[in-house]
Design a protein around this motif. Structure first.
Motif, short mmCIF file in Angstrom:
data_model
loop_
_atom_site.label_atom_id
_atom_site.label_comp_id
_atom_site.label_asym_id
_atom_site.label_seq_id
_atom_site.Cartn_x
_atom_site.Cartn_y
_atom_site.Cartn_z
N LEU A 112 -3.27 -49.16 78.71
CA LEU A 112 -3.44 -50.48 78.11
C LEU A 112 -4.13 -50.37 76.75
O LEU A 112 -3.68 -50.97 75.77
N ARG A 113 -5.20 -49.57 76.66
CA ARG A 113 -5.90 -49.40 75.39
C ARG A 113 -4.98 -48.77 74.34
O ARG A 113 -4.91 -49.23 73.19
N GLY A 114 -4.25 -47.73 74.74
CA GLY A 114 -3.34 -47.07 73.81
C GLY A 114 -2.22 -47.98 73.35
O GLY A 114 -1.84 -47.98 72.18
N GLY A 115 -1.69 -48.78 74.29
CA GLY A 115 -0.62 -49.71 73.94
C GLY A 115 -1.08 -50.77 72.97
O GLY A 115 -0.35 -51.17 72.05
N MET A 116 -2.33 -51.23 73.13
CA MET A 116 -2.86 -52.24 72.21
C MET A 116 -3.12 -51.65 70.83
O MET A 116 -2.82 -52.29 69.81
N ARG A 117 -3.66 -50.44 70.79
CA ARG A 117 -3.88 -49.80 69.49
C ARG A 117 -2.57 -49.62 68.74
O ARG A 117 -2.49 -49.81 67.53
N HIS A 118 -1.52 -49.29 69.48
CA HIS A 118 -0.20 -49.12 68.86
C HIS A 118 0.36 -50.47 68.40
O HIS A 118 0.91 -50.56 67.29
N TRP A 119 0.22 -51.49 69.20
CA TRP A 119 0.76 -52.82 68.89
C TRP A 119 0.17 -53.37 67.59
O TRP A 119 0.87 -53.96 66.78
N VAL A 120 -1.12 -53.15 67.36
CA VAL A 120 -1.78 -53.73 66.19
C VAL A 120 -1.78 -52.78 64.99
O VAL A 120 -2.33 -53.12 63.94
N SER A 121 -1.14 -51.61 65.10
CA SER A 121 -1.17 -50.62 64.03
C SER A 121 -0.35 -51.07 62.83
O SER A 121 0.42 -52.04 62.89
N LYS A 122 -0.52 -50.37 61.71
CA LYS A 122 0.11 -50.76 60.44
C LYS A 122 1.63 -50.86 60.54
O LYS A 122 2.24 -51.78 60.01
N ALA A 150 3.43 -51.44 63.11
CA ALA A 150 3.88 -52.42 64.11
C ALA A 150 3.48 -53.83 63.68
O ALA A 150 3.94 -54.32 62.66
N LEU A 151 2.58 -54.48 64.43
CA LEU A 151 2.24 -55.87 64.10
C LEU A 151 1.18 -55.99 63.01
O LEU A 151 0.95 -57.09 62.49
N ASP A 152 0.52 -54.90 62.66
CA ASP A 152 -0.42 -54.83 61.53
C ASP A 152 -1.47 -55.94 61.60
O ASP A 152 -1.58 -56.79 60.73
N VAL A 153 -2.28 -55.89 62.68
CA VAL A 153 -3.33 -56.89 62.89
C VAL A 153 -4.65 -56.34 62.37
O VAL A 153 -5.21 -55.39 62.94
N ASP A 154 -5.15 -56.91 61.30
CA ASP A 154 -6.40 -56.44 60.71
C ASP A 154 -7.59 -56.97 61.50
O ASP A 154 -7.61 -58.12 61.93
N ALA A 166 -6.81 -65.67 63.34
CA ALA A 166 -5.82 -65.99 62.30
C ALA A 166 -4.86 -64.82 62.07
O ALA A 166 -3.66 -65.02 61.89
N ALA A 167 -5.40 -63.60 62.11
CA ALA A 167 -4.55 -62.41 61.92
C ALA A 167 -3.57 -62.26 63.06
O ALA A 167 -2.39 -61.88 62.86
N LEU A 168 -4.01 -62.53 64.29
CA LEU A 168 -3.11 -62.46 65.44
C LEU A 168 -2.00 -63.52 65.32
O LEU A 168 -0.83 -63.25 65.61
N GLU A 169 -2.38 -64.71 64.89
CA GLU A 169 -1.39 -65.78 64.73
C GLU A 169 -0.37 -65.40 63.65
O GLU A 169 0.84 -65.60 63.83
N GLN A 170 -0.86 -64.82 62.55
CA GLN A 170 0.02 -64.41 61.47
C GLN A 170 0.96 -63.29 61.91
O GLN A 170 2.11 -63.22 61.47
N TRP A 175 11.49 -58.53 63.59
CA TRP A 175 11.88 -58.07 64.92
C TRP A 175 11.74 -56.56 65.06
O TRP A 175 11.28 -56.06 66.09
N HIS A 176 12.08 -55.77 64.04
CA HIS A 176 12.01 -54.32 64.20
C HIS A 176 10.57 -53.85 64.36
O HIS A 176 10.30 -52.86 65.07
N ARG A 177 9.59 -54.55 63.78
CA ARG A 177 8.19 -54.20 63.98
C ARG A 177 7.74 -54.54 65.39
O ARG A 177 6.95 -53.81 66.01
N GLN A 178 8.20 -55.67 65.91
CA GLN A 178 7.88 -56.05 67.28
C GLN A 178 8.44 -55.01 68.26
O GLN A 178 7.77 -54.61 69.22
N LEU A 179 9.68 -54.58 68.00
CA LEU A 179 10.31 -53.58 68.86
C LEU A 179 9.53 -52.27 68.83
O LEU A 179 9.24 -51.67 69.87
#
Length: 435
Positions: free
Chosen positions: A194-204, A206-210, A256-260, A266-270
């Motif tokens: 779960l931790r690894g998946g979240m780090r990947h999801w928010v990475s540059k 992928a979803l790029d969550v600052d 706000a970053a999560l909402e953005q 779509w390719h970043r979400q994938l």
């Protein structure tokens, strides 16, 4: 250029040399293999560059590095030490990596006490026992690794090292597929996964969550506040502000970053889903051919495998991932919190290729970008071109079909004009994509 910089007063390395041929390069490298140890700083090799700027421009770049420069590395420094214990780390895909912990030893200017052992096969190959004297080095002067064991120094009481049978994070039984080197935890609720998946999801890429770093992710998982990446979008500012090292402003910015991030293509979400074998490039190819998670999940495996650069291994990985009920629930949850998991209108216009990108208007064409475009960033322009089947190169050559030039275009524009390459501005590129 270095001589000019030196004359102008800049600090440049005095140990440079202009070599007339490969034999001279070999002599230079041989000299400095020993001479480097007398330098007042650490170095691990020699960089060889073409000395002609026109040749550099002709050679161009790969996706990651110049073709006109190469680093020739010296053999890594090795040192013996004593193995104390072997731990295990669980990655975001569930792969369990054994890690050797040993008496600290100085290597390449740093103190090293841990090194990866890769997998169970590597442990068996080394015939590793607790208490062994091992030889370690830094691969590429960066990554510590165990090179070999000195069995003649093995204590009589030493016991063989084995990977654990249960996950060190969640206690689930570990699994090793017959054709794989990796041993895995297959519990999708494992905190490490779960931790690894979240780090990947928010990475540059992928979803790029600052603002959502590893420490905060650890807090969220340890406190049970998130049990999937979808739960990130259910967090509110008040809850986040109560966490360690989080104030009201930081919490509001993160929300706000999560909402953005819901607006990411779509390719970043994938890519962010972290499906095995799906990197950024493959995610773009798949997203161009299948404009939604639903169409990708329903696609014929043979059709996926037939896509350029995909193949049966990636197709099989996608099929297995989508067949997993927890992953199906994750997609439902992501849609419920506002993720589209599909291409938006502009992406569909750029990827107007259905399930086969062979119809792209730029298929087989090579484009080069230079200067500053008025409305598109360099990455946005590249995405549009690749979505239409084109390829973006870093240098102009006779094989270039179009140069897209913006404000302050430099030598690439001059070279394109000398070679007769067609030059487009941003508006002309957009018109070409719509044709």
């Amino acid at each position: 250029a270095l001589e000019w910089l030196n004359t102008a007063g800049f600090r440049v390395n005095p140990n440079r040399e202009l070599c007339a041929d490969l034999a001279a390069i070999n002599r230079f490298c041989d000299h400095w293999e020993q001479g480097r140890h007398d330098l007042p700083y650490a170095t691990d090799g020699v960089v060889v560059k073409l000395n002609d700027l026109l040749l550099q421009d002709e050679a161009g770049f790969t996706q990651k590095a110049p073709r006109w420069a190469i680093a020739l590395k010296y053999p890594a420094e090795e040192a013996p030490t004593r193995l104390l214990r072997v731990g295990a780390q669980v990655g975001r895909t569930g792969a369990v990596t054994p890690v050797a912990e040993f008496e600290a030893v100085a290597l390449a200017g740093t103190s090293v006490s841990r090194a990866t052992l890769h997998n169970a096969d590597r442990i068996a190959e080394l015939d590793l026992h607790l208490g062994d004297t091992i030889v370690v080095r830094k691969a590429g002067e960066i990554i510590p690794e165990v090179v070999r064991v000195l069995p003649e120094l093995r204590p009589s009481s030493a016991t063989p090292v084995q990977l654990p049978e249960q996950c060190p994070e969640c206690g689930s039984s570990l699994v090793r597929e017959g054709d794989e080197a990796a041993t895995r935890c297959v519990n999708s609720s494992c905190p490490a996964i779960l931790r690894g998946g979240m780090r990947h999801w928010v990475s540059k890429g992928a979803l790029d969550v600052d603002g959502l770093g590893s420490k905060l992710i650890e807090q969220l998982v340890e406190r049970g506040l998130v049990r999937s990446i979808a739960d990130l979008y259910r967090l509110d500012a008040a809850l986040l502000a109560s966490l360690e090292r989080m104030g009201e402003k930081s919490a509001a910015n993160l929300v706000a970053a999560l909402e953005q991030s819901k607006q990411q293509p779509w390719h970043r979400q994938l890519y962010g889903l972290g499906i095995r074998h799906i990197g950024e490039v493959n995610a773009k190819a798949l997203a161009a051919a299948y404009p939604s998670s639903a169409s990708l999940a329903a696609a014929n495996p043979e059709s996926i495998a037939a896509l350029h650069g995909i193949g049966p291994e990636i197709s099989s990985s996608l099929q297995q991932w989508h067949a997993n009920p927890p992953n199906q629930r994750l997609l439902e949850d992501l849609r419920a919190v506002g993720l589209s998991l599909e291409a938006n209108t502009s992406e569909l216009n750029a990827n107007s290729t259905g399930e086969d990108n062979s119809a792209g208007v730029l298929l087989g064409k090579t484009l080069v970008l230079t200067g500053t475009l008025p409305n598109l960033s360099r990455s946005d322009a590249k995405t549009l071109i690749e979505g239409a089947g084109g390829k973006v190169s870093g240098s102009v050559s006779k094989k270039t079909d179009y140069l897209v030039a913006g404000e302050a275009a430099g030598s690439k524009l001059t070279k394109a004009e000398s070679l007769g390459v067609q030059v487009l501005n941003e508006a002309e590129l957009q018109d070409l994509l719509k044709s």
